[in-house]
Design an enzyme around this catalytic site. Structure first.
Site, PDB file in Angstrom:
ATOM      1  N   HIS A 268       0.816  -1.221   0.000  1.00 60.12           N
ATOM      2  CA  HIS A 268       0.000   0.000   0.000  1.00 60.12           C
ATOM      3  C   HIS A 268       0.845   1.264   0.000  1.00 60.12           C
ATOM      4  O   HIS A 268       1.913   1.333   0.602  1.00 60.12           O
ATOM      5  CB  HIS A 268      -1.019   0.001   1.144  1.00 60.12           C
ATOM      6  CG  HIS A 268      -0.450  -0.002   2.537  1.00 60.12           C
ATOM      7  ND1 HIS A 268      -0.112   1.147   3.191  1.00 60.12           N
ATOM      8  CD2 HIS A 268      -0.201  -1.008   3.406  1.00 60.12           C
ATOM      9  CE1 HIS A 268       0.327   0.855   4.407  1.00 60.12           C
ATOM     10  NE2 HIS A 268       0.294  -0.448   4.563  1.00 60.12           N
TER      11      HIS A 268
ATOM     12  N   ASP B 176      -0.298   4.383   0.973  1.00 61.40           N
ATOM     13  CA  ASP B 176      -0.620   5.357   2.014  1.00 61.40           C
ATOM     14  C   ASP B 176       0.154   5.098   3.302  1.00 61.40           C
ATOM     15  O   ASP B 176       0.612   3.974   3.551  1.00 61.40           O
ATOM     16  CB  ASP B 176      -2.132   5.369   2.300  1.00 61.40           C
ATOM     17  CG  ASP B 176      -2.678   4.007   2.691  1.00 61.40           C
ATOM     18  OD1 ASP B 176      -2.322   3.016   2.030  1.00 61.40           O
ATOM     19  OD2 ASP B 176      -3.432   3.923   3.673  1.00 61.40           O
TER      20      ASP B 176
ATOM     21  N   ASP C 234       6.246   0.525   6.882  1.00 60.78           N
ATOM     22  CA  ASP C 234       4.820   0.327   6.581  1.00 60.78           C
ATOM     23  C   ASP C 234       4.394   1.301   5.503  1.00 60.78           C
ATOM     24  O   ASP C 234       3.980   2.399   5.806  1.00 60.78           O
ATOM     25  CB  ASP C 234       4.016   0.510   7.866  1.00 60.78           C
ATOM     26  CG  ASP C 234       2.537   0.268   7.678  1.00 60.78           C
ATOM     27  OD1 ASP C 234       2.155  -0.327   6.666  1.00 60.78           O
ATOM     28  OD2 ASP C 234       1.763   0.687   8.553  1.00 60.78           O
TER      29      ASP C 234
ATOM     30  N   GLU D  43      -5.110   1.836   2.542  1.00 63.75           N
ATOM     31  CA  GLU D  43      -5.067   0.636   3.394  1.00 63.75           C
ATOM     32  C   GLU D  43      -5.293   0.983   4.857  1.00 63.75           C
ATOM     33  O   GLU D  43      -5.939   0.246   5.580  1.00 63.75           O
ATOM     34  CB  GLU D  43      -3.721  -0.081   3.224  1.00 63.75           C
ATOM     35  CG  GLU D  43      -3.693  -1.481   3.831  1.00 63.75           C
ATOM     36  CD  GLU D  43      -3.422  -1.522   5.318  1.00 63.75           C
ATOM     37  OE1 GLU D  43      -3.857  -2.484   5.976  1.00 63.75           O
ATOM     38  OE2 GLU D  43      -2.799  -0.593   5.862  1.00 63.75           O
ATOM     39  N   GLU D  44      -4.751   2.134   5.269  1.00 66.24           N
ATOM     40  CA  GLU D  44      -4.787   2.460   6.697  1.00 66.24           C
ATOM     41  C   GLU D  44      -6.176   2.869   7.189  1.00 66.24           C
ATOM     42  O   GLU D  44      -6.410   2.961   8.380  1.00 66.24           O
ATOM     43  CB  GLU D  44      -3.776   3.581   7.008  1.00 66.24           C
ATOM     44  CG  GLU D  44      -2.321   3.226   6.677  1.00 66.24           C
ATOM     45  CD  GLU D  44      -1.731   2.185   7.625  1.00 66.24           C
ATOM     46  OE1 GLU D  44      -2.423   1.776   8.573  1.00 66.24           O
ATOM     47  OE2 GLU D  44      -0.580   1.782   7.394  1.00 66.24           O
TER      48      GLU D  44
ATOM     49  N   ASP E  78       2.766  -7.030   4.592  1.00 63.85           N
ATOM     50  CA  ASP E  78       2.402  -5.874   5.411  1.00 63.85           C
ATOM     51  C   ASP E  78       2.251  -6.298   6.864  1.00 63.85           C
ATOM     52  O   ASP E  78       1.352  -5.847   7.571  1.00 63.85           O
ATOM     53  CB  ASP E  78       1.101  -5.266   4.860  1.00 63.85           C
ATOM     54  CG  ASP E  78       0.804  -3.899   5.461  1.00 63.85           C
ATOM     55  OD1 ASP E  78       1.745  -3.271   5.982  1.00 63.85           O
ATOM     56  OD2 ASP E  78      -0.365  -3.471   5.403  1.00 63.85           O
TER      57      ASP E  78
ATOM     58  N   HIS F 266       3.773   2.735  12.473  1.00 61.50           N
ATOM     59  CA  HIS F 266       2.912   3.674  13.214  1.00 61.50           C
ATOM     60  C   HIS F 266       3.616   4.310  14.411  1.00 61.50           C
ATOM     61  O   HIS F 266       3.005   5.051  15.175  1.00 61.50           O
ATOM     62  CB  HIS F 266       1.583   3.019  13.684  1.00 61.50           C
ATOM     63  CG  HIS F 266       0.742   2.494  12.561  1.00 61.50           C
ATOM     64  ND1 HIS F 266      -0.620   2.382  12.644  1.00 61.50           N
ATOM     65  CD2 HIS F 266       1.077   2.053  11.315  1.00 61.50           C
ATOM     66  CE1 HIS F 266      -1.085   1.880  11.497  1.00 61.50           C
ATOM     67  NE2 HIS F 266      -0.057   1.675  10.688  1.00 61.50           N
TER      68      HIS F 266
HETATM   69 ZN   LIG Z   1       0.652  -1.366   6.431  1.00 61.86          ZN
END
Ligand SMILES: [Zn+2]
Length: 408
Positions: A94, A96, A128, A162-163, A189, A384
Protein backbone atom coordinates in the site's frame (compact mmCIF):
# COMPACT_ATOMS: atom_id res chain seq x y z
CA UNK A 1 18.52 -20.88 -14.11
CA UNK A 2 20.52 -20.75 -10.93
CA UNK A 3 18.91 -18.74 -8.18
CA UNK A 4 22.37 -17.63 -7.01
CA UNK A 5 22.52 -15.28 -10.00
CA UNK A 6 19.22 -13.71 -9.02
CA UNK A 7 20.43 -13.40 -5.42
CA UNK A 8 23.58 -11.58 -6.35
CA UNK A 9 21.74 -9.34 -8.82
CA UNK A 10 19.39 -8.31 -6.00
CA UNK A 11 22.37 -7.65 -3.71
CA UNK A 12 23.90 -5.44 -6.41
CA UNK A 13 20.70 -3.39 -6.44
CA UNK A 14 20.88 -2.64 -2.72
CA UNK A 15 21.87 1.02 -2.94
CA UNK A 16 19.31 1.67 -5.67
CA UNK A 17 16.61 0.09 -3.52
CA UNK A 18 17.60 2.30 -0.61
CA UNK A 19 17.51 5.40 -2.79
CA UNK A 20 14.06 4.56 -4.18
CA UNK A 21 12.68 3.89 -0.70
CA UNK A 22 13.94 7.29 0.46
CA UNK A 23 12.43 9.02 -2.57
CA UNK A 24 9.06 7.47 -1.79
CA UNK A 25 9.19 8.35 1.91
CA UNK A 26 9.73 12.01 0.99
CA UNK A 27 6.23 12.16 -0.48
CA UNK A 28 3.60 12.00 2.28
CA UNK A 29 0.54 9.96 1.34
CA UNK A 30 -1.90 10.59 4.16
CA UNK A 31 -5.61 9.85 4.02
CA UNK A 32 -8.19 12.66 3.96
CA UNK A 33 -9.57 11.30 7.25
CA UNK A 34 -6.27 12.47 8.73
CA UNK A 35 -6.31 15.75 6.82
CA UNK A 36 -4.03 14.45 4.08
CA UNK A 37 -4.16 14.72 0.30
CA UNK A 38 -4.08 11.00 -0.41
CA UNK A 39 -1.60 9.08 -2.52
CA UNK A 40 -1.67 10.82 -5.94
CA UNK A 41 1.77 12.48 -5.78
CA UNK A 42 3.43 9.34 -4.51
CA UNK A 43 1.70 7.26 -7.18
CA UNK A 44 3.04 9.60 -9.90
CA UNK A 45 6.56 9.10 -8.61
CA UNK A 46 6.10 5.36 -8.49
CA UNK A 47 4.73 5.33 -12.04
CA UNK A 48 7.85 7.15 -13.26
CA UNK A 49 9.98 4.45 -11.66
CA UNK A 50 7.82 1.62 -12.99
CA UNK A 51 7.97 2.99 -16.54
CA UNK A 52 11.75 2.60 -16.58
CA UNK A 53 11.36 -1.14 -16.01
CA UNK A 54 9.62 -1.99 -19.31
CA UNK A 55 7.16 -4.32 -17.66
CA UNK A 56 4.66 -6.25 -19.79
CA UNK A 57 1.71 -4.20 -18.55
CA UNK A 58 0.96 -1.27 -16.25
CA UNK A 59 -2.63 -0.39 -15.37
CA UNK A 60 -4.28 2.23 -13.20
CA UNK A 61 -7.51 1.80 -11.33
CA UNK A 62 -8.22 5.11 -9.65
CA UNK A 63 -11.11 5.38 -7.23
CA UNK A 64 -12.95 8.69 -7.15
CA UNK A 65 -12.71 10.60 -3.90
CA UNK A 66 -14.02 14.16 -3.66
CA UNK A 67 -12.20 14.76 -0.39
CA UNK A 68 -8.75 15.10 -1.98
CA UNK A 69 -7.74 17.79 -4.48
CA UNK A 70 -6.74 15.28 -7.17
CA UNK A 71 -10.24 13.78 -6.70
CA UNK A 72 -8.84 10.30 -7.00
CA UNK A 73 -7.18 7.63 -4.95
CA UNK A 74 -4.68 5.86 -7.20
CA UNK A 75 -4.18 2.12 -7.52
CA UNK A 76 -1.45 0.80 -9.81
CA UNK A 77 -1.19 -2.76 -11.09
CA UNK A 78 1.73 -4.19 -13.09
CA UNK A 79 2.23 -7.54 -14.76
CA UNK A 80 5.37 -9.36 -15.81
CA UNK A 81 4.34 -12.43 -17.77
CA UNK A 82 5.62 -15.83 -16.76
CA UNK A 83 6.26 -19.04 -18.70
CA UNK A 84 2.99 -20.24 -17.22
CA UNK A 85 0.57 -17.44 -18.07
CA UNK A 86 -2.37 -18.94 -16.26
CA UNK A 87 -0.71 -18.95 -12.83
CA UNK A 88 -0.22 -15.61 -11.14
CA UNK A 89 1.56 -14.57 -8.01
CA UNK A 90 0.43 -11.23 -6.61
CA UNK A 91 2.41 -9.04 -4.27
CA UNK A 92 0.20 -6.35 -2.79
CA UNK A 93 1.57 -3.28 -1.02
CA UNK A 94 0.00 0.00 0.00
CA UNK A 95 1.00 3.55 -0.90
CA UNK A 96 -0.62 5.36 2.01
CA UNK A 97 1.00 6.06 5.37
CA UNK A 98 -0.31 7.04 8.78
CA UNK A 99 0.39 10.58 10.06
CA UNK A 100 3.66 11.12 11.97
CA UNK A 101 1.97 11.49 15.38
CA UNK A 102 3.78 13.60 17.99
CA UNK A 103 6.60 15.18 15.93
CA UNK A 104 8.85 15.83 18.92
CA UNK A 105 9.18 12.08 19.44
CA UNK A 106 10.91 11.76 16.07
CA UNK A 107 14.43 12.09 17.46
CA UNK A 108 16.32 10.19 14.75
CA UNK A 109 14.78 11.67 11.60
CA UNK A 110 12.00 13.99 10.56
CA UNK A 111 9.05 11.88 9.41
CA UNK A 112 9.28 12.81 5.73
CA UNK A 113 13.02 13.53 5.55
CA UNK A 114 14.45 10.02 5.57
CA UNK A 115 17.95 9.31 6.84
CA UNK A 116 20.13 6.21 6.90
CA UNK A 117 21.61 5.20 10.22
CA UNK A 118 23.28 1.88 11.00
CA UNK A 119 21.79 0.10 8.04
CA UNK A 120 18.29 1.39 8.64
CA UNK A 121 16.21 3.89 6.70
CA UNK A 122 14.22 6.06 9.10
CA UNK A 123 11.01 7.84 8.11
CA UNK A 124 7.22 7.53 8.11
CA UNK A 125 6.19 4.72 5.81
CA UNK A 126 9.69 3.20 5.70
CA UNK A 127 8.54 -0.10 7.16
CA UNK A 128 4.82 0.33 6.58
CA UNK A 129 4.71 -0.33 3.65
CA UNK A 130 7.67 1.17 1.74
CA UNK A 131 10.08 -1.64 2.47
CA UNK A 132 7.89 -4.28 0.87
CA UNK A 133 6.87 -2.02 -1.98
CA UNK A 134 10.52 -1.57 -2.93
CA UNK A 135 11.36 -5.23 -2.31
CA UNK A 136 8.60 -6.42 -4.65
CA UNK A 137 9.58 -3.89 -7.30
CA UNK A 138 13.24 -4.88 -7.24
CA UNK A 139 12.51 -8.60 -7.22
CA UNK A 140 10.94 -8.02 -10.64
CA UNK A 141 13.65 -5.60 -11.71
CA UNK A 142 16.39 -8.12 -10.91
CA UNK A 143 14.68 -10.73 -13.09
CA UNK A 144 14.31 -8.20 -15.90
CA UNK A 145 17.96 -7.17 -15.64
CA UNK A 146 19.01 -10.80 -15.98
CA UNK A 147 16.55 -11.52 -18.77
CA UNK A 148 14.94 -14.20 -16.64
CA UNK A 149 11.31 -15.00 -17.44
CA UNK A 150 9.46 -15.84 -14.24
CA UNK A 151 7.90 -19.26 -13.97
CA UNK A 152 4.49 -17.74 -13.32
CA UNK A 153 3.15 -14.25 -14.00
CA UNK A 154 4.19 -11.75 -11.36
CA UNK A 155 1.54 -9.13 -10.64
CA UNK A 156 2.35 -6.23 -8.38
CA UNK A 157 -0.39 -4.05 -6.94
CA UNK A 158 0.30 -0.73 -5.24
CA UNK A 159 -2.89 0.33 -3.53
CA UNK A 160 -4.40 3.33 -1.76
CA UNK A 161 -6.33 3.67 1.47
CA UNK A 162 -5.07 0.64 3.39
CA UNK A 163 -4.79 2.46 6.70
CA UNK A 164 -8.42 3.63 6.66
CA UNK A 165 -10.23 0.50 5.60
CA UNK A 166 -9.29 0.01 1.91
CA UNK A 167 -12.57 1.23 0.35
CA UNK A 168 -10.60 3.22 -2.25
CA UNK A 169 -7.80 0.67 -2.40
CA UNK A 170 -7.88 -3.11 -2.47
CA UNK A 171 -11.66 -3.25 -2.16
CA UNK A 172 -11.90 -1.11 -5.28
CA UNK A 173 -9.56 -3.50 -7.14
CA UNK A 174 -11.50 -6.54 -5.98
CA UNK A 175 -14.72 -4.91 -7.24
CA UNK A 176 -13.11 -4.59 -10.70
CA UNK A 177 -12.87 -8.39 -10.76
CA UNK A 178 -9.09 -8.40 -10.96
CA UNK A 179 -8.49 -11.42 -8.79
CA UNK A 180 -9.20 -15.13 -9.14
CA UNK A 181 -9.58 -17.84 -6.54
CA UNK A 182 -6.54 -19.66 -7.91
CA UNK A 183 -4.26 -16.62 -7.63
CA UNK A 184 -1.36 -16.83 -5.20
CA UNK A 185 -1.45 -13.74 -3.03
CA UNK A 186 1.21 -12.29 -0.78
CA UNK A 187 0.53 -9.22 1.33
CA UNK A 188 3.89 -8.21 2.82
CA UNK A 189 2.40 -5.87 5.41
CA UNK A 190 3.12 -7.68 8.65
CA UNK A 191 5.62 -10.15 9.99
CA UNK A 192 8.41 -10.53 12.51
CA UNK A 193 12.10 -9.79 12.83
CA UNK A 194 13.53 -12.88 11.21
CA UNK A 195 10.74 -13.53 8.72
CA UNK A 196 9.73 -16.77 10.42
CA UNK A 197 6.03 -15.94 10.76
CA UNK A 198 3.46 -16.50 8.02
CA UNK A 199 0.06 -15.01 8.82
CA UNK A 200 -3.02 -16.81 7.53
CA UNK A 201 -5.75 -15.38 9.76
CA UNK A 202 -6.57 -12.05 11.38
CA UNK A 203 -8.70 -10.99 14.27
CA UNK A 204 -12.01 -9.21 13.86
CA UNK A 205 -11.74 -5.44 14.10
CA UNK A 206 -13.94 -2.89 15.83
CA UNK A 207 -13.31 0.86 16.02
CA UNK A 208 -15.73 3.17 17.72
CA UNK A 209 -16.02 6.64 19.17
CA UNK A 210 -17.67 7.39 22.49
CA UNK A 211 -19.50 10.71 22.38
CA UNK A 212 -20.34 11.85 25.90
CA UNK A 213 -22.52 14.92 26.16
CA UNK A 214 -22.95 16.86 29.39
CA UNK A 215 -23.28 20.59 29.94
CA UNK A 216 -20.50 23.13 29.50
CA UNK A 217 -20.00 25.64 32.28
CA UNK A 218 -17.47 27.76 34.18
CA UNK A 219 -14.88 25.65 35.97
CA UNK A 220 -15.60 27.42 39.27
CA UNK A 221 -19.26 26.36 39.17
CA UNK A 222 -19.41 22.66 38.34
CA UNK A 223 -22.80 22.57 40.03
CA UNK A 224 -24.26 24.52 37.07
CA UNK A 225 -23.04 22.08 34.40
CA UNK A 226 -22.21 18.45 33.80
CA UNK A 227 -18.56 17.54 33.18
CA UNK A 228 -18.58 15.37 30.06
CA UNK A 229 -14.82 14.83 30.29
CA UNK A 230 -14.99 13.16 33.70
CA UNK A 231 -17.99 11.01 32.79
CA UNK A 232 -16.42 10.09 29.44
CA UNK A 233 -13.22 8.97 31.16
CA UNK A 234 -15.07 7.03 33.83
CA UNK A 235 -17.16 5.24 31.25
CA UNK A 236 -14.13 4.51 29.05
CA UNK A 237 -12.20 3.02 31.95
CA UNK A 238 -15.17 0.94 33.11
CA UNK A 239 -15.65 -0.27 29.55
CA UNK A 240 -11.97 -1.11 29.24
CA UNK A 241 -12.17 -3.27 32.39
CA UNK A 242 -15.45 -4.94 31.43
CA UNK A 243 -14.28 -5.90 27.93
CA UNK A 244 -10.99 -7.33 29.17
CA UNK A 245 -12.68 -9.35 31.92
CA UNK A 246 -15.57 -10.67 29.87
CA UNK A 247 -13.82 -11.36 26.56
CA UNK A 248 -10.66 -12.96 27.85
CA UNK A 249 -10.29 -16.09 25.69
CA UNK A 250 -6.78 -16.93 24.52
CA UNK A 251 -5.77 -18.63 21.30
CA UNK A 252 -2.07 -19.47 21.03
CA UNK A 253 -2.34 -19.61 17.22
CA UNK A 254 -2.39 -15.80 17.35
CA UNK A 255 0.38 -13.39 18.06
CA UNK A 256 -0.96 -11.86 20.58
CA UNK A 257 -3.04 -14.75 21.89
CA UNK A 258 -5.77 -12.54 23.45
CA UNK A 259 -8.25 -9.96 22.14
CA UNK A 260 -7.19 -6.34 22.56
CA UNK A 261 -9.42 -3.43 23.62
CA UNK A 262 -7.53 -0.14 23.62
CA UNK A 263 -8.69 3.42 24.26
CA UNK A 264 -6.64 5.33 21.67
CA UNK A 265 -7.48 8.67 20.11
CA UNK A 266 -8.79 11.46 22.33
CA UNK A 267 -10.32 14.40 20.54
CA UNK A 268 -9.65 17.95 21.60
CA UNK A 269 -12.32 19.53 23.76
CA UNK A 270 -12.43 23.04 25.24
CA UNK A 271 -9.79 25.70 24.54
CA UNK A 272 -9.34 26.93 28.08
CA UNK A 273 -8.42 25.32 31.38
CA UNK A 274 -11.24 27.12 33.19
CA UNK A 275 -14.09 25.68 31.13
CA UNK A 276 -15.85 22.47 32.11
CA UNK A 277 -16.29 20.52 28.87
CA UNK A 278 -19.78 19.78 27.67
CA UNK A 279 -18.58 17.13 25.25
CA UNK A 280 -15.99 14.35 25.37
CA UNK A 281 -14.82 12.20 22.46
CA UNK A 282 -12.73 9.07 23.01
CA UNK A 283 -11.93 6.33 20.51
CA UNK A 284 -11.38 2.60 21.02
CA UNK A 285 -9.49 0.19 18.78
CA UNK A 286 -10.45 -3.44 19.43
CA UNK A 287 -8.91 -6.54 17.77
CA UNK A 288 -11.02 -9.50 18.67
CA UNK A 289 -10.43 -13.25 18.41
CA UNK A 290 -12.76 -14.82 15.81
CA UNK A 291 -14.27 -17.02 18.55
CA UNK A 292 -15.89 -13.96 20.16
CA UNK A 293 -19.03 -12.53 18.58
CA UNK A 294 -18.79 -8.84 17.64
CA UNK A 295 -22.53 -8.28 18.08
CA UNK A 296 -22.41 -9.59 21.67
CA UNK A 297 -19.55 -7.21 22.39
CA UNK A 298 -21.41 -4.25 20.87
CA UNK A 299 -24.48 -5.09 22.97
CA UNK A 300 -22.35 -4.95 26.11
CA UNK A 301 -20.78 -1.64 25.07
CA UNK A 302 -24.27 -0.15 24.61
CA UNK A 303 -25.57 -1.69 27.82
CA UNK A 304 -22.76 -0.15 29.87
CA UNK A 305 -23.33 3.21 28.16
CA UNK A 306 -27.01 3.11 29.21
CA UNK A 307 -25.91 2.24 32.74
CA UNK A 308 -23.59 5.28 32.88
CA UNK A 309 -26.24 7.53 31.37
CA UNK A 310 -28.59 6.47 34.17
CA UNK A 311 -25.96 7.04 36.83
CA UNK A 312 -24.74 10.44 35.61
CA UNK A 313 -27.42 12.15 33.54
CA UNK A 314 -25.03 12.52 30.59
CA UNK A 315 -25.76 11.22 27.07
CA UNK A 316 -23.37 8.57 25.85
CA UNK A 317 -23.48 7.70 22.17
CA UNK A 318 -21.42 4.93 20.59
CA UNK A 319 -20.44 5.65 17.00
CA UNK A 320 -19.06 2.59 15.18
CA UNK A 321 -16.39 3.74 12.73
CA UNK A 322 -15.23 0.38 11.44
CA UNK A 323 -16.36 -3.17 11.95
CA UNK A 324 -14.90 -6.21 10.24
CA UNK A 325 -15.70 -9.79 11.10
CA UNK A 326 -12.63 -11.99 10.59
CA UNK A 327 -13.05 -14.06 7.41
CA UNK A 328 -12.17 -17.74 7.23
CA UNK A 329 -8.41 -18.36 7.49
CA UNK A 330 -6.27 -19.16 4.47
CA UNK A 331 -5.72 -22.93 4.48
CA UNK A 332 -2.32 -23.62 6.06
CA UNK A 333 -1.79 -26.28 3.37
CA UNK A 334 -2.65 -24.07 0.41
CA UNK A 335 -0.11 -23.68 -2.39
CA UNK A 336 1.01 -20.17 -1.49
CA UNK A 337 1.70 -21.14 2.14
CA UNK A 338 3.70 -24.18 1.04
CA UNK A 339 5.64 -22.14 -1.55
CA UNK A 340 6.45 -19.39 0.90
CA UNK A 341 7.56 -21.83 3.59
CA UNK A 342 9.88 -23.43 1.05
CA UNK A 343 11.25 -20.08 -0.14
CA UNK A 344 12.04 -18.98 3.42
CA UNK A 345 13.68 -22.33 4.16
CA UNK A 346 15.79 -22.25 0.99
CA UNK A 347 16.91 -18.65 1.37
CA UNK A 348 17.20 -18.23 5.14
CA UNK A 349 17.57 -21.79 6.37
CA UNK A 350 14.75 -21.38 8.87
CA UNK A 351 11.43 -23.14 9.32
CA UNK A 352 8.59 -20.63 9.51
CA UNK A 353 5.56 -20.83 11.78
CA UNK A 354 2.04 -20.29 10.49
CA UNK A 355 -0.48 -18.33 12.60
CA UNK A 356 -2.68 -15.29 13.15
CA UNK A 357 -2.28 -11.61 14.12
CA UNK A 358 -4.37 -8.64 15.22
CA UNK A 359 -4.68 -7.48 11.61
CA UNK A 360 -6.08 -6.00 9.62
CA UNK A 361 -4.36 -6.00 6.31
CA UNK A 362 -5.49 -6.25 2.70
CA UNK A 363 -5.32 -10.04 3.10
CA UNK A 364 -8.67 -10.13 4.92
CA UNK A 365 -10.46 -8.87 1.77
CA UNK A 366 -8.96 -11.69 -0.29
CA UNK A 367 -10.01 -14.25 2.29
CA UNK A 368 -13.54 -12.90 1.99
CA UNK A 369 -13.58 -13.85 -1.70
CA UNK A 370 -11.86 -17.15 -0.84
CA UNK A 371 -8.61 -16.28 -2.59
CA UNK A 372 -5.72 -17.65 -0.54
CA UNK A 373 -3.65 -14.79 0.86
CA UNK A 374 -0.71 -14.80 3.22
CA UNK A 375 0.83 -11.92 5.12
CA UNK A 376 4.57 -12.08 5.42
CA UNK A 377 7.62 -9.82 5.62
CA UNK A 378 10.72 -9.33 7.73
CA UNK A 379 10.26 -6.32 9.97
CA UNK A 380 11.08 -5.04 13.44
CA UNK A 381 7.46 -3.90 13.84
CA UNK A 382 8.08 -0.16 14.06
CA UNK A 383 5.00 0.72 11.98
CA UNK A 384 2.91 3.67 13.21
CA UNK A 385 5.62 4.58 15.75
CA UNK A 386 7.91 7.60 15.90
CA UNK A 387 11.35 6.81 14.40
CA UNK A 388 9.80 4.13 12.18
CA UNK A 389 12.52 2.40 10.19
CA UNK A 390 13.23 -0.32 7.64
CA UNK A 391 16.39 -2.41 7.78
CA UNK A 392 18.12 -2.29 4.42
CA UNK A 393 19.21 -5.93 4.73
CA UNK A 394 15.57 -6.93 5.16
CA UNK A 395 14.59 -5.17 1.93
CA UNK A 396 17.27 -7.13 0.09
CA UNK A 397 16.45 -10.42 1.72
CA UNK A 398 12.69 -10.07 1.24
CA UNK A 399 13.25 -9.18 -2.42
CA UNK A 400 15.07 -12.51 -2.77
CA UNK A 401 12.11 -14.37 -1.30
CA UNK A 402 9.75 -12.64 -3.74
CA UNK A 403 12.02 -13.46 -6.68
CA UNK A 404 12.19 -17.07 -5.50
CA UNK A 405 8.39 -17.25 -5.35
CA UNK A 406 8.26 -15.96 -8.91
CA UNK A 407 10.80 -18.36 -10.35
CA UNK A 408 10.61 -21.68 -8.53
ZN1 LIG B 1 0.65 -1.37 6.43
Amino acid sequence: MKFDNVSSEIEDLKSEMTRVLMELIRIPAIAPENNGEGESKKAEKLLQILKTLNLDKIERYDAEDERVSSRKRPNIVTYQHGENLSERIWIITHLDVVPPGEESLWTLAKPFEPVIKEGRVYGRGSEDNGQSMVASLFAVKALKNLGVKPKRTVALAFVADEEQGSTYGIQHLIEQGLFRKDDLIVVPDGGNEDGSFIEVVEKSGLWFRIRTTGKQTHASRPDKGLNAHRIGMEYALALDRMLHEKYSLKDEYFDLPESTFEPTKKEKNVDAVNIIPGEDLTHFDCRILPSHNLEDILKDIHWLAKDYEGKTGAKIKIEVLHKSVAPKPTDANSKIVVMLKDAIKQIRGIKPKVGGIGGGTCAAFFRKIEAPAVVWSTIDETAHQPNEYAKIDNIVSDAKVFAFLATS
